[in-house]
Design an enzyme around this catalytic site. Structure first.
Site, short mmCIF file in Angstrom:
data_model
loop_
_atom_site.label_atom_id
_atom_site.label_comp_id
_atom_site.label_asym_id
_atom_site.label_seq_id
_atom_site.Cartn_x
_atom_site.Cartn_y
_atom_site.Cartn_z
N CYS A 192 40.58 27.94 37.72
CA CYS A 192 39.76 28.30 35.96
C CYS A 192 41.22 28.53 34.84
O CYS A 192 41.77 27.54 34.47
CB CYS A 192 38.99 30.24 36.40
SG CYS A 192 37.99 30.03 35.37
N GLY A 198 42.88 35.93 29.08
CA GLY A 198 43.51 35.42 28.78
C GLY A 198 43.55 34.19 27.83
O GLY A 198 42.57 33.36 28.45
N GLU A 246 35.67 29.98 45.17
CA GLU A 246 36.10 31.04 46.29
C GLU A 246 34.76 32.10 46.35
O GLU A 246 34.39 32.83 46.61
CB GLU A 246 37.62 32.08 45.59
CG GLU A 246 37.36 33.02 44.08
CD GLU A 246 37.73 32.00 43.08
OE1 GLU A 246 37.43 31.22 43.32
OE2 GLU A 246 37.10 32.70 42.20
N HIS A 273 34.77 28.56 39.92
CA HIS A 273 36.05 29.43 41.42
C HIS A 273 35.09 28.58 42.15
O HIS A 273 34.01 29.99 43.04
CB HIS A 273 34.75 30.34 40.89
CG HIS A 273 35.98 31.36 39.75
ND1 HIS A 273 36.87 32.07 40.21
CD2 HIS A 273 35.65 30.90 38.58
CE1 HIS A 273 37.85 31.96 39.32
NE2 HIS A 273 36.79 31.83 37.67
N1 LIG Z 1 38.96 33.01 35.05
C1 LIG Z 1 39.39 33.12 34.28
O1 LIG Z 1 40.33 32.19 35.06
C2 LIG Z 1 39.49 32.79 33.40
C3 LIG Z 1 40.59 31.70 32.50
C4 LIG Z 1 40.80 32.04 31.12
N2 LIG Z 1 40.58 33.43 30.59
C5 LIG Z 1 39.35 31.33 30.13
O2 LIG Z 1 38.97 33.27 29.92
O3 LIG Z 1 39.25 30.96 29.45
#
Ligand SMILES: NC(=O)CC[C@H](N)C(=O)O
Length: 358
Positions: free
Chosen positions: A246, A221, A333, A331
């Site tokens: 993120c 979101g 991870e 990311h």
């Molecule tokens: N992988 C995420 O944490 C996505 C973060 C955020 N919902 C976006 O689309 O940018």
């Protein structure tokens, strides 16, 4: 069963339903990863989205018991060129379609996913629906227009209860905004004791645990909708070492006074190059986001850019000097994707030990 993807701009892509054959709605986004479909199916960051795989053959190594990022799929639908009905892999326990049927996840195959991806790149991520092929376009567009798309993504994806994963090392609180299992695994591999808390846990409750550090997880979101977590991060800034990933990166920026904005079609894939502004080194990273921190909004926040995207210059990492906080849009991870960025877990460890990001 013949079905079609209808986008809110009126474009239609005809194909064949597979998996769970009910009608479905969502924002249509694409990922360029060649593999890792099981991790993507189960990444809570994709809640509410219909995912297009640009790589044409999906499901060819089946579904196994290791590569889950959560206990169930979160995305709304999977759109592919071809799904493999006879996987071949020593870890395979079931076909992609069998998994999708079990978890009531709709799929659409036989789509020219490259043409669809070019369309999304041109028009931006669009809302759409997978509906019966014979339904008149006007009726489809009316259904999409009337569909109640939700906005409380993090609330739907976060754990409802706090829980501890015992370890002998540093004590880390992991704020779950819809976290991937890979993020928790990365902390456990460091030997930490991890306390996973729901998205709406307050800064007081977290500081009460006297943690050595706090990790702000990924999540679905629009980060601007996450009003309570933003207040929590404001309360944590400067009080405890903070590492955001993120969604956590976006929340950290918002808490520091910066702004986020929706990207035209986002970054989702396993080969996104980011440059470290300190060393000039480039990391190949796994990414899955549709929002970014607006570089024009950093002025006066104290935030400085740590990493940026080699392709489009977008912000990929921030540090808040003197406030014991840093974050990355990508990311570390992986899961799926390259492991270059796992070094970020060492940066978090050094932050917890020295109080500064070097
Ligand atoms: N992988 C995420 O944490 C996505 C973060 C955020 N919902 C976006 O689309 O940018």
């Amino acid at each position: 069963m013949n079905k079609k993807l209808v986008l809110e701009d009126g474009s239609e892509f005809h194909g064949k339903a597979f998996g769970y054959k009910e009608d479905v709605y969502g924002e249509v986004v694409f990922a360029t990863s060649m593999s890792g479909y099981q991790e993507l199916l189960t990444d809570p960051s994709l809640l509410g989205q219909m995912l297009v795989m640009t790589y044409p053959l999906v499901g060819n190594y089946g579904i196994n018991r290791e590569d889950y990022e959560s206990l169930r799929p979160f995305l709304s639908a999977l759109i592919v060129r071809e799904h493999c009905t006879h996987p071949s892999n020593f870890r395979s326990e079931k076909t992609l379609e069998a998994y999708m049927e079990k978890y009531r996840l709709p799929g659409l195959s036989g789509i020219d996913t490259r043409q669809l991806t070019r369309h999304i790149r041109e028009k931006g991520a669009l809302k759409g629906a997978i509906l019966p092929a014979e339904m008149p376009l006007s009726e489809c567009l009316e259904k999409i227009d009337r569909h109640p798309f939700f906005t409380n993504h993090i609330e739907r994806a976060s754990t409802k209860n706090a829980y501890d994963v015992p370890g002998g090392g540093k004590r880390v609180v992991l704020m779950d905004f819809g976290m991937k299992a890979g993020i928790l695994k990365g902390l456990l591999e460091e030997g930490y004791h991890v306390s996973v808390v729901p998205h709406d846990t307050s800064a007081e409750e977290i500081l009460e645990q006297n943690p050595d550090g706090v990790l702000l997880s990924n999540g679905p979101g629009n980060p601007e909708d996450a009003l309570v977590p933003i207040e929590t991060v404001k309360g944590l800034l400067g009080q405890v070492p903070l590492f955001g990933i993120c969604m956590g990166h976006q929340l950290l920026a918002l808490a520091a006074g910066a702004k986020t904005r929706k990207m035209k079609f986002g970054h989702r894939g396993g080969n996104n190059a980011v440059r470290d502004h300190r060393s000039g080194k480039v990391l190949i990273t796994s990414q899955n986001h549709g929002y970014e921190v607006d570089s024009a909004s950093l002025e006066g926040t104290g935030l400085s850019v740590l990493y940026s995207c080699v392709n489009d210059g977008s912000i990929e990492g921030l540090v808040l000097p003197g406030r014991k906080a840093f974050s990355v849009q990508f990311h570390p991870e992986s899961s799926p994707g390259p492991r270059d960025a796992r070094v970020l877990y060492q940066e978090f460890k050094r932050l917890m030990e020295n109080g500064e990001v070097e």
